[in-house]
Design a protein around this motif. Structure first.
Motif, PDB file in Angstrom:
ATOM      1  N   ALA A  47      -1.051 -11.254 -10.329  1.00 34.75           N
ATOM      2  CA  ALA A  47      -1.939 -10.974 -11.100  1.00 34.75           C
ATOM      3  C   ALA A  47      -3.107 -11.351 -10.724  1.00 34.75           C
ATOM      4  CB  ALA A  47      -1.767 -11.000 -12.878  1.00 34.75           C
ATOM      5  N   GLY A  48      -4.137 -11.307 -11.323  1.00 34.21           N
ATOM      6  CA  GLY A  48      -5.230 -11.883 -10.171  1.00 34.21           C
ATOM      7  C   GLY A  48      -5.492 -11.585  -8.309  1.00 34.21           C
ATOM      8  N   GLN A  49      -4.243 -11.420  -8.017  1.00 35.49           N
ATOM      9  CA  GLN A  49      -3.909 -11.935  -6.358  1.00 35.49           C
ATOM     10  C   GLN A  49      -4.822 -10.026  -5.454  1.00 35.49           C
ATOM     11  OE1 GLN A  49      -0.387 -11.936  -4.440  1.00 35.49           O
ATOM     12  NE2 GLN A  49      -1.432 -13.202  -3.003  1.00 35.49           N
ATOM     13  N   VAL A  50      -5.752 -10.609  -4.736  1.00 32.73           N
ATOM     14  CA  VAL A  50      -6.098  -9.168  -3.803  1.00 32.73           C
ATOM     15  C   VAL A  50      -5.915  -9.380  -2.735  1.00 32.73           C
ATOM     16  CG1 VAL A  50      -8.213  -7.875  -3.669  1.00 32.73           C
ATOM     17  CG2 VAL A  50      -8.320  -9.785  -5.257  1.00 32.73           C
ATOM     18  N   ARG A  51      -5.461  -8.119  -2.504  1.00 35.87           N
ATOM     19  CA  ARG A  51      -4.489  -8.246  -0.827  1.00 35.87           C
ATOM     20  C   ARG A  51      -4.869  -7.190   0.126  1.00 35.87           C
ATOM     21  NH1 ARG A  51      -0.067 -10.596   0.564  1.00 35.87           N
ATOM     22  NH2 ARG A  51      -0.615 -10.123   3.362  1.00 35.87           N
ATOM     23  N   ARG A  52      -6.018  -6.564   1.543  1.00 33.43           N
ATOM     24  CA  ARG A  52      -5.952  -5.761   2.450  1.00 33.43           C
ATOM     25  C   ARG A  52      -4.721  -5.338   2.195  1.00 33.43           C
ATOM     26  NH1 ARG A  52     -10.929  -6.144   2.966  1.00 33.43           N
ATOM     27  NH2 ARG A  52     -12.716  -8.140   3.065  1.00 33.43           N
ATOM     28  N   THR A  53      -4.649  -4.241   2.884  1.00 35.99           N
ATOM     29  CA  THR A  53      -3.306  -3.294   2.900  1.00 35.99           C
ATOM     30  C   THR A  53      -3.925  -1.559   3.520  1.00 35.99           C
ATOM     31  OG1 THR A  53      -1.637  -2.559   1.922  1.00 35.99           O
ATOM     32  CG2 THR A  53      -3.438  -1.750   0.867  1.00 35.99           C
ATOM     33  N   GLY A  54      -2.853  -2.025   4.492  1.00 33.85           N
ATOM     34  CA  GLY A  54      -3.074  -0.487   4.903  1.00 33.85           C
ATOM     35  C   GLY A  54      -1.662   0.404   5.084  1.00 33.85           C
ATOM     36  N   HIS A  55      -1.811   1.898   4.780  1.00 35.98           N
ATOM     37  CA  HIS A  55      -0.748   2.634   4.671  1.00 35.98           C
ATOM     38  C   HIS A  55      -0.724   3.759   6.037  1.00 35.98           C
ATOM     39  CE1 HIS A  55       0.203   6.250   2.266  1.00 35.98           C
ATOM     40  NE2 HIS A  55       1.055   6.157   2.210  1.00 35.98           N
ATOM     41  N   LEU A 215      -6.716  -9.708   9.160  1.00 37.61           N
ATOM     42  CA  LEU A 215      -7.417  -9.948   7.602  1.00 37.61           C
ATOM     43  C   LEU A 215      -6.167 -10.297   6.926  1.00 37.61           C
ATOM     44  CD1 LEU A 215     -10.403  -7.159   8.869  1.00 37.61           C
ATOM     45  CD2 LEU A 215     -10.888  -9.560   7.968  1.00 37.61           C
ATOM     46  N   ASN A 216      -5.106 -10.806   6.653  1.00 39.62           N
ATOM     47  CA  ASN A 216      -3.872 -11.369   6.302  1.00 39.62           C
ATOM     48  C   ASN A 216      -3.202  -9.636   5.471  1.00 39.62           C
ATOM     49  OD1 ASN A 216      -1.763 -11.967   5.030  1.00 39.62           O
ATOM     50  ND2 ASN A 216      -3.257 -13.073   2.929  1.00 39.62           N
ATOM     51  N   GLY A 217      -3.393  -8.726   6.139  1.00 40.69           N
ATOM     52  CA  GLY A 217      -3.638  -7.260   5.806  1.00 40.69           C
ATOM     53  C   GLY A 217      -1.929  -7.034   5.984  1.00 40.69           C
ATOM     54  N   ILE A 218      -1.346  -7.789   6.930  1.00 38.18           N
ATOM     55  CA  ILE A 218      -0.015  -7.410   7.350  1.00 38.18           C
ATOM     56  C   ILE A 218       1.251  -7.717   6.791  1.00 38.18           C
ATOM     57  CG2 ILE A 218       1.899  -5.843   9.192  1.00 38.18           C
ATOM     58  CD1 ILE A 218      -0.961  -5.132  10.382  1.00 38.18           C
ATOM     59  N   ASP A 219       2.250  -7.956   6.324  1.00 35.64           N
ATOM     60  CA  ASP A 219       3.078  -8.689   6.040  1.00 35.64           C
ATOM     61  C   ASP A 219       4.046  -8.341   6.873  1.00 35.64           C
ATOM     62  OD1 ASP A 219       2.072 -10.344   3.936  1.00 35.64           O
ATOM     63  OD2 ASP A 219       2.472  -9.144   2.637  1.00 35.64           O
TER      64      ASP A 219
END
Length: 322
Positions: A47-55, A215-219
């Motif tokens: 909760a309160g965490q935001v991530r950039r992400t790809g689909h 941008l920290n968008g891939i784990d």
């Protein structure tokens, strides 16, 4: 609303109304379903965490690049219309055997980009406590606020329809300038933030080609998800040959996103890449383009339709990682 001639003319406090699509994913399987679809770890998203992400599609090409954050008992995905719509359509296909509900909440909210201490005070008077750290969010009856990770410090404010008048009144009372949407487009490009904004670019680029890893968008260690094998091979086998780069043009160019990029090779010019995002202000234009990842500031590019216009390379505000 006002426009500006150059980004250097931005005031210290301002607001930019703009369009963001919002998709709420809820249900018992929401986290596990999205974990198997997106490039970041959704199961452990707090909760309160935001991530950039790809689909991505099964070939690892990006349908969309968005933000994701928990909101109450749902997960909010927000971004430009083309990207969110593309993901929404695929979620409908792949989610038929999962206990999820997809709710397009776009028409329930108005979106703003807010920057400056006085502007934030005006927002807080309506939205309540604001998030303090980059890529965190706050949620209240008035809507959702996300503090973004841009060099140009600012908030993404998603204001519920029943509070729009109150927010606009608070901004007006504080004498906060409101700019036109293309100003935000230019800010995002200057920050090196990619978006899939045109239908012809849906499914064209592996996430690393638009710098999502930077941008920290891939784990990379999260396990399986749609397109994961291609994304992983691109990283660990060094197969990515493209990246996104920023250019400024010191003149306004109409319909710049549709132009063709050319690269100088000796005395000749050849196709040099693809414009991902573009924005035109009063006296300058901004471009985020996908090029060969060995591009340097010594390389010369031009627009095929505007060959006399000089494309000035601008440093990315982050370091690319393969």
């Amino acid at each position: 609303m006002q426009t500006i001639h150059r980004l250097s003319e931005l005031e210290s406090n301002y607001a930019i109304p703009h369009h963001r699509s919002l998709l709420l994913v809820s249900g018992n399987d929401a986290k596990t379903f999205l974990h198997g679809q997106l490039t970041v770890d959704v199961v452990h998203l707090e909760a309160g965490q935001v991530r950039r992400t790809g689909h991505c599609d099964p070939k690892g090409k990006s349908w969309s690049v968005n933000l994701i954050t928990p909101v109450d008992d749902a997960l909010l995905i927000t971004g430009c219309k083309v990207g969110v719509d593309a993901s929404h359509a695929q979620f409908k296909k792949f989610g038929v055997f999962s206990k999820i509900t997809l709710n397009d909440a776009t028409n329930d909210y108005a979106s703003y980009f807010i920057s400056g201490a006085q502007a934030e005070l005006a927002v807080a008077s309506v939205m309540g406590a604001l998030p303090e750290q980059p890529m965190t969010s706050s949620n209240s009856d008035a809507g959702i606020c996300v503090r973004l990770d841009l060099p140009q410090n600012g908030l993404l404010v998603l204001c519920h329809n029943n509070q729009i008048d109150a927010l606009n009144q608070a901004l007006a009372q504080a004498q906060i300038t409101q700019y036109t949407p293309e100003v935000l487009d230019a800010i995002l490009i200057r920050a090196g933030v990619p978006e899939i904004t045109r239908p012809e670019l849906v499914g064209e680029f592996v996430p690393q080609m638009v710098n999502l890893q930077a941008l920290n968008g891939i784990d990379f260690k999260k396990g399986c998800y749609m397109g994961q094998e291609v994304v992983a091979r691109t990283r660990y086998l060094g197969r990515n040959k493209r990246a996104a780069f920023i250019f400024r043009v010191d003149e306004p160019i109409e319909d710049i996103a549709s132009k063709q990029l050319e690269k100088q090779l000796g005395e000749h010019w050849r196709g040099g890449g693809t414009i991902l995002n573009a924005a035109t202000l009063g006296d300058e234009s901004w471009i985020l383009a996908v090029l060969s990842n060995d591009t340097t500031t010594e390389d010369v590019f031009r627009l095929a339709e505007n060959p006399a216009s000089q494309l000035i390379p601008v440093d990315l505000p982050y370091t690319l990682e393969q």
